[in-house]
Design a protein around this motif. Sequence first.
Motif, PDB file in Angstrom:
ATOM      1  N   GLY A 174       0.837  -1.201   0.000  1.00  0.00           N
ATOM      2  CA  GLY A 174       0.000   0.000   0.000  1.00  0.00           C
ATOM      3  C   GLY A 174       0.869   1.246   0.000  1.00  0.00           C
ATOM      4  N   ASN A 175       0.253   2.379  -0.277  1.00  0.00           N
ATOM      5  CA  ASN A 175       0.993   3.644  -0.372  1.00  0.00           C
ATOM      6  C   ASN A 175       1.718   3.994   0.922  1.00  0.00           C
ATOM      7  OD1 ASN A 175       0.233   4.018  -3.024  1.00  0.00           O
ATOM      8  ND2 ASN A 175      -1.626   5.138  -2.489  1.00  0.00           N
ATOM      9  N   TRP A 176       1.109   3.663   2.063  1.00  0.00           N
ATOM     10  CA  TRP A 176       1.713   3.973   3.356  1.00  0.00           C
ATOM     11  C   TRP A 176       1.931   2.702   4.172  1.00  0.00           C
ATOM     12  CZ3 TRP A 176      -2.385   6.847   1.311  1.00  0.00           C
ATOM     13  CH2 TRP A 176      -2.024   8.120   0.880  1.00  0.00           C
ATOM     14  N   SER A 177       2.122   1.583   3.470  1.00  0.00           N
ATOM     15  CA  SER A 177       2.282   0.264   4.114  1.00  0.00           C
ATOM     16  C   SER A 177       1.109  -0.053   5.034  1.00  0.00           C
ATOM     17  CB  SER A 177       3.607   0.210   4.898  1.00  0.00           C
ATOM     18  OG  SER A 177       4.686   0.359   4.029  1.00  0.00           O
ATOM     19  N   GLU A 178      -0.081   0.374   4.610  1.00  0.00           N
ATOM     20  CA  GLU A 178      -1.257   0.207   5.462  1.00  0.00           C
ATOM     21  C   GLU A 178      -1.927  -1.168   5.336  1.00  0.00           C
ATOM     22  OE1 GLU A 178      -2.927   2.387   1.752  1.00  0.00           O
ATOM     23  OE2 GLU A 178      -1.009   2.075   2.738  1.00  0.00           O
ATOM     24  N   TYR A 179      -1.529  -1.980   4.361  1.00  0.00           N
ATOM     25  CA  TYR A 179      -2.102  -3.317   4.167  1.00  0.00           C
ATOM     26  C   TYR A 179      -1.024  -4.380   4.334  1.00  0.00           C
ATOM     27  CZ  TYR A 179      -5.875  -0.592   2.112  1.00  0.00           C
ATOM     28  OH  TYR A 179      -6.870   0.330   1.904  1.00  0.00           O
ATOM     29  N   ARG A 180      -1.464  -5.619   4.366  1.00  0.00           N
ATOM     30  CA  ARG A 180      -0.546  -6.756   4.445  1.00  0.00           C
ATOM     31  C   ARG A 180      -0.728  -7.614   3.198  1.00  0.00           C
ATOM     32  NH1 ARG A 180       0.648  -3.467   7.196  1.00  0.00           N
ATOM     33  NH2 ARG A 180       0.776  -3.375   9.458  1.00  0.00           N
ATOM     34  N   ALA A 181       0.377  -7.925   2.528  1.00  0.00           N
ATOM     35  CA  ALA A 181       0.348  -8.819   1.369  1.00  0.00           C
ATOM     36  C   ALA A 181       0.722 -10.215   1.859  1.00  0.00           C
ATOM     37  CB  ALA A 181       1.319  -8.344   0.298  1.00  0.00           C
ATOM     38  N   LEU A 182      -0.141 -11.169   1.585  1.00  0.00           N
ATOM     39  CA  LEU A 182       0.076 -12.566   1.993  1.00  0.00           C
ATOM     40  C   LEU A 182       0.392 -13.382   0.751  1.00  0.00           C
ATOM     41  CD1 LEU A 182      -2.977 -12.967   4.408  1.00  0.00           C
ATOM     42  CD2 LEU A 182      -0.664 -12.194   4.962  1.00  0.00           C
ATOM     43  N   PHE A 183       1.603 -13.917   0.676  1.00  0.00           N
ATOM     44  CA  PHE A 183       2.063 -14.718  -0.460  1.00  0.00           C
ATOM     45  C   PHE A 183       1.967 -16.187  -0.056  1.00  0.00           C
ATOM     46  CE2 PHE A 183       3.868 -10.555  -0.738  1.00  0.00           C
ATOM     47  CZ  PHE A 183       3.832 -10.225  -2.086  1.00  0.00           C
ATOM     48  N   SER A 184       1.049 -16.924  -0.686  1.00  0.00           N
ATOM     49  CA  SER A 184       0.779 -18.315  -0.295  1.00  0.00           C
ATOM     50  C   SER A 184       1.560 -19.314  -1.143  1.00  0.00           C
ATOM     51  CB  SER A 184      -0.717 -18.622  -0.425  1.00  0.00           C
ATOM     52  OG  SER A 184      -1.449 -17.818   0.462  1.00  0.00           O
ATOM     53  N   PHE A 185       2.064 -20.344  -0.466  1.00  0.00           N
ATOM     54  CA  PHE A 185       2.840 -21.409  -1.115  1.00  0.00           C
ATOM     55  C   PHE A 185       2.281 -22.753  -0.657  1.00  0.00           C
ATOM     56  CE2 PHE A 185       5.518 -17.751  -0.873  1.00  0.00           C
ATOM     57  CZ  PHE A 185       6.450 -17.815  -1.910  1.00  0.00           C
ATOM     58  N   LYS A 186       2.244 -23.719  -1.573  1.00  0.00           N
ATOM     59  CA  LYS A 186       1.826 -25.070  -1.184  1.00  0.00           C
ATOM     60  C   LYS A 186       3.045 -25.969  -1.047  1.00  0.00           C
ATOM     61  CE  LYS A 186       0.986 -27.025  -5.736  1.00  0.00           C
ATOM     62  NZ  LYS A 186       0.109 -27.792  -6.572  1.00  0.00           N
ATOM     63  N   LEU A 187       2.959 -26.902  -0.112  1.00  0.00           N
ATOM     64  CA  LEU A 187       4.067 -27.829   0.136  1.00  0.00           C
ATOM     65  C   LEU A 187       4.207 -28.807  -1.012  1.00  0.00           C
ATOM     66  CD1 LEU A 187       6.234 -28.907   2.099  1.00  0.00           C
ATOM     67  CD2 LEU A 187       4.454 -30.381   3.066  1.00  0.00           C
ATOM     68  N   GLU A 188       5.444 -28.987  -1.484  1.00  0.00           N
ATOM     69  CA  GLU A 188       5.698 -29.935  -2.564  1.00  0.00           C
ATOM     70  C   GLU A 188       6.514 -31.150  -2.097  1.00  0.00           C
ATOM     71  OE1 GLU A 188       6.629 -28.372  -6.448  1.00  0.00           O
ATOM     72  OE2 GLU A 188       4.437 -28.248  -6.355  1.00  0.00           O
ATOM     73  N   SER A 189       7.537 -30.930  -1.304  1.00  0.00           N
ATOM     74  CA  SER A 189       8.363 -32.056  -0.872  1.00  0.00           C
ATOM     75  C   SER A 189       9.196 -31.647   0.344  1.00  0.00           C
ATOM     76  CB  SER A 189       9.293 -32.524  -2.006  1.00  0.00           C
ATOM     77  OG  SER A 189      10.215 -31.505  -2.337  1.00  0.00           O
ATOM     78  N   ILE A 190       9.804 -32.674   0.928  1.00  0.00           N
ATOM     79  CA  ILE A 190      10.661 -32.479   2.104  1.00  0.00           C
ATOM     80  C   ILE A 190      11.936 -33.269   1.883  1.00  0.00           C
ATOM     81  CG2 ILE A 190      10.859 -32.805   4.607  1.00  0.00           C
ATOM     82  CD1 ILE A 190       7.822 -32.988   4.666  1.00  0.00           C
ATOM     83  N   GLU A 191      13.046 -32.720   2.321  1.00  0.00           N
ATOM     84  CA  GLU A 191      14.294 -33.496   2.298  1.00  0.00           C
ATOM     85  C   GLU A 191      15.012 -33.297   3.620  1.00  0.00           C
ATOM     86  OE1 GLU A 191      17.731 -32.148  -0.076  1.00  0.00           O
ATOM     87  OE2 GLU A 191      16.501 -30.401  -0.610  1.00  0.00           O
ATOM     88  N   GLN A 192      15.723 -34.327   4.007  1.00  0.00           N
ATOM     89  CA  GLN A 192      16.492 -34.251   5.250  1.00  0.00           C
ATOM     90  C   GLN A 192      17.939 -33.982   4.908  1.00  0.00           C
ATOM     91  OE1 GLN A 192      16.150 -37.660   7.799  1.00  0.00           O
ATOM     92  NE2 GLN A 192      16.756 -36.470   9.587  1.00  0.00           N
TER      93      GLN A 192
END
Length: 193
Positions: A174-192
């Motif tokens: 937002g112009n004055w950082s008045e909002y929050r942008a939520l960037f969503s990601f889905k889980l694809e894999s896991i590694e150890q």
Amino acid sequence: MSLRIGEKVKFYSLIGFFNLAIGVMFYVINITPAPVLASVPPPKPPVVVQAIPATKGIPTRVIIPSLTINLPVGIGTYNQANDSWTLDTTKAYFADSSMPVNNSNGTTLIYGHAQSPVFATLPQIKTGATAQIHTDTGYVFHYRYIATQTVEPNNTTVFTSSGPPKLVLQTCTGNWSEYRALFSFKLESIEQL
């Protein structure tokens, strides 16, 4: 004793009727099929549900190769006294009121400033971009970016423990950082590691 003919007819008719009734009774008994007992299958053994423990951990690093983001992640806490979150200009933060990174359920929230070197380039992300989250348990969780949503600062829907495991990166917009942008990601894999 001698019976008259009319009486004899009645007598023999009665005996014949009696014999007929007995014959019908034996006939019905012999042709009626015996009741079939339904075979009852043996009871099935109870299904044993095995709980598979989730792979989880606290985020320690976030990497988004396409945006050259490679940041340490600290633990961020909400301070009710001054209505603020832990925040600085050198790293991102795992919101400790969200779910730890896991492969079971819920949303993991990592937030940071919309400035360099933190999340300044995050709005340039393209659909399908990947993110890696390293954890304190020695795992790397691989995610794929799916969508962005802009919300009011008081919107707490991101703090959910239900649904599939998901990563949300949050920064101001937002112009004055008045909002929050939520960037969503889905889980694809896991590694150890």
